[in-house]
Design a protein around this motif. Structure first.
Motif, short mmCIF file in Angstrom:
data_model
loop_
_atom_site.label_atom_id
_atom_site.label_comp_id
_atom_site.label_asym_id
_atom_site.label_seq_id
_atom_site.Cartn_x
_atom_site.Cartn_y
_atom_site.Cartn_z
N PHE A 1 0.86 -1.16 -0.01
CA PHE A 1 -0.03 -0.05 -0.03
C PHE A 1 1.08 1.12 -0.05
CE2 PHE A 1 0.53 -1.52 4.46
CZ PHE A 1 0.50 -0.55 5.14
N PRO A 2 0.67 2.22 -0.74
CA PRO A 2 1.25 3.67 -0.90
C PRO A 2 1.95 4.03 0.37
CG PRO A 2 -0.78 3.71 -2.19
CD PRO A 2 -1.05 2.49 -1.20
N ARG A 3 1.50 3.94 1.48
CA ARG A 3 2.14 4.66 2.76
C ARG A 3 3.45 3.85 2.86
NH1 ARG A 3 -0.35 5.83 8.72
NH2 ARG A 3 1.37 6.72 9.49
N PHE A 4 2.85 2.80 2.82
CA PHE A 4 4.13 1.67 3.28
C PHE A 4 5.28 1.63 2.37
CE2 PHE A 4 6.08 -2.71 3.01
CZ PHE A 4 6.64 -2.92 4.23
N ASP A 5 4.70 1.51 1.17
CA ASP A 5 5.71 1.44 -0.13
C ASP A 5 6.71 2.92 -0.20
OD1 ASP A 5 4.82 -0.99 -0.84
OD2 ASP A 5 3.45 -0.02 -2.46
N GLN A 6 6.20 3.67 0.08
CA GLN A 6 7.05 5.12 0.01
C GLN A 6 7.62 5.68 1.28
OE1 GLN A 6 3.81 7.66 -1.55
NE2 GLN A 6 3.16 6.21 -3.27
N ASP A 7 7.42 4.64 2.21
CA ASP A 7 7.96 5.42 3.46
C ASP A 7 9.55 4.85 3.78
OD1 ASP A 7 8.50 5.99 6.39
OD2 ASP A 7 6.77 5.34 7.10
N SER A 8 10.36 6.02 3.61
CA SER A 8 11.74 5.78 3.65
C SER A 8 12.27 5.37 5.04
CB SER A 8 12.58 6.76 2.98
OG SER A 8 12.19 8.20 3.58
N ARG A 9 11.47 5.90 5.91
CA ARG A 9 11.63 5.35 7.61
C ARG A 9 11.81 3.96 7.93
NH1 ARG A 9 7.33 8.31 10.59
NH2 ARG A 9 6.14 6.93 9.13
N LEU A 10 11.11 3.19 7.24
CA LEU A 10 11.02 1.82 7.56
C LEU A 10 12.24 0.79 7.10
CD1 LEU A 10 7.13 1.10 6.72
CD2 LEU A 10 8.34 1.96 8.77
N ASP A 11 12.74 -0.15 7.77
CA ASP A 11 13.79 -0.88 7.56
C ASP A 11 13.25 -2.14 6.83
OD1 ASP A 11 16.05 -2.37 7.08
OD2 ASP A 11 16.35 -2.43 9.36
N LYS A 12 13.16 -2.23 5.46
CA LYS A 12 12.62 -3.07 4.58
C LYS A 12 13.81 -4.01 4.13
CE LYS A 12 9.01 0.03 3.03
NZ LYS A 12 8.95 1.19 1.92
N VAL A 13 13.72 -5.43 4.40
CA VAL A 13 14.67 -6.32 3.87
C VAL A 13 13.86 -6.92 2.87
CG1 VAL A 13 16.13 -8.26 4.58
CG2 VAL A 13 15.51 -6.58 5.99
N GLU A 14 14.59 -6.74 1.37
CA GLU A 14 14.14 -7.27 0.16
C GLU A 14 14.66 -8.74 0.04
OE1 GLU A 14 15.13 -4.66 -3.13
OE2 GLU A 14 13.28 -3.48 -2.73
N VAL A 15 13.87 -9.52 -0.30
CA VAL A 15 13.97 -11.07 -0.34
C VAL A 15 13.23 -11.47 -1.86
CG1 VAL A 15 14.21 -11.46 2.03
CG2 VAL A 15 12.10 -11.84 0.87
N PRO A 16 13.76 -12.54 -2.35
CA PRO A 16 13.23 -12.98 -3.70
C PRO A 16 12.18 -13.72 -3.89
CG PRO A 16 15.08 -14.43 -3.13
CD PRO A 16 15.15 -13.48 -1.96
#
Length: 272
Positions: free
Chosen positions: A147-162
């Motif tokens: 969802f846009p708020r989550f996708d665009q939030d640079s404050r969050l520490d997102k760990v991308e996986v395949p």
């Protein structure tokens, strides 16, 4: 002059031959995302987007094969954007993706559900509101949209996986704090992936919306004769309620009537 005409004739014949070759089969990117698409141990693919394309094929004048191309989600997206495959299904429509591929409207999936977050069952983590996500390591599937708020939030520490499997595995192994998932399909997906869902704990916070899943085509395929014909078939199937019958076995609802209006230039952007 004759030499020039001969060259032009050869080039024209080559172009026609290539166009016919390009239309011999439709390459469909398939990632392992049960229940809507799945790959077995031998790489054989099944899923809703294949059901739809095969229906169109059998009701089309074009003699074209539909071939599944198994790939991890992020690679599927990249291959579609680069024109290495022709079609992919179940995609959220975002401005960035619209620049890379052509979306078919209306969407064929309209899932009223929530994005939820899971932690390990023994974790002390609590997420009661969106702001509680800050400071947590969150596993996300590379290339996916939520969802846009989550996708665009640079404050969050997102760990991308395949893949979704790896995202859940990281939570189970304590290497990340949370994983994001669609609530209505998460338990079923983990069951198909043979993962211990009972070892996860769902957080209180959720983001609820209607999630729209689209068919998307590479720009080149969308502009081809076959691509345009398939798009028209898809739109007729939606209006004639055939799509509703195809999605029903996947426990998906009928397409909302407001999305079938020809005046709707673009459908809501909040999708997979």
């Amino acid at each position: 002059m004759k030499y020039f005409v001969a060259i032009m004739l050869v080039m024209s014949l080559c172009s026609i031959k290539q166009a016919l070759a390009d239309h011999e089969q439709i390459l469909v990117a398939i990632d392992h995302a049960p229940p809507y698409s799945a790959l077995d141990d031998k790489g054989n693919a099944r899923g809703l987007i294949l059901d739809i394309l095969n229906y169109i094929k059998h009701h089309s004048d074009e003699d074209i094969a539909v071939k599944a191309v198994p790939c991890p989600f992020s690679r599927c997206i990249r291959m579609l954007a680069q024109g290495e495959v022709d079609v992919m299904g179940g995609l959220i429509r975002t401005p960035d993706r619209e620049r890379q591929m052509a979306f078919v409207t209306p969407p064929y999936m309209a899932l009223s559900s929530s994005f939820v977050f899971y932690s390990h069952q023994h974790s002390q983590i609590e997420v009661h509101r969106y702001e509680d996500l800050i400071g947590k390591r969150i596993a996300v599937m590379r290339g996916a949209a939520f969802f846009p708020r989550f996708d665009q939030d640079s404050r969050l520490d997102k760990v991308e996986v395949p893949s979704e499997r790896i995202a859940v595995d990281l939570v189970l192994k304590g290497r990340v704090d949370l994983v994001i998932a669609v609530e209505d399909t998460a338990d079923l997906a983990m069951n198909v992936l043979a993962q211990p869902a009972h070892q996860l704990r769902k957080m209180d916070y959720r983001h609820t919306q209607v999630i729209y899943g689209h068919m998307a085509m590479s720009h080149a395929f969308a502009q081809s004769h076959v691509g345009r014909e398939f798009t028209e078939h898809m739109q007729r199937m939606a209006k004639n309620k055939i799509l509703d019958k195809l999605v029903a076995p996947y426990q998906l609802p009928a397409i909302p009537p407001q999305l079938l209006s020809e005046e709707t230039g673009s459908t809501p952007k909040n999708t997979f």
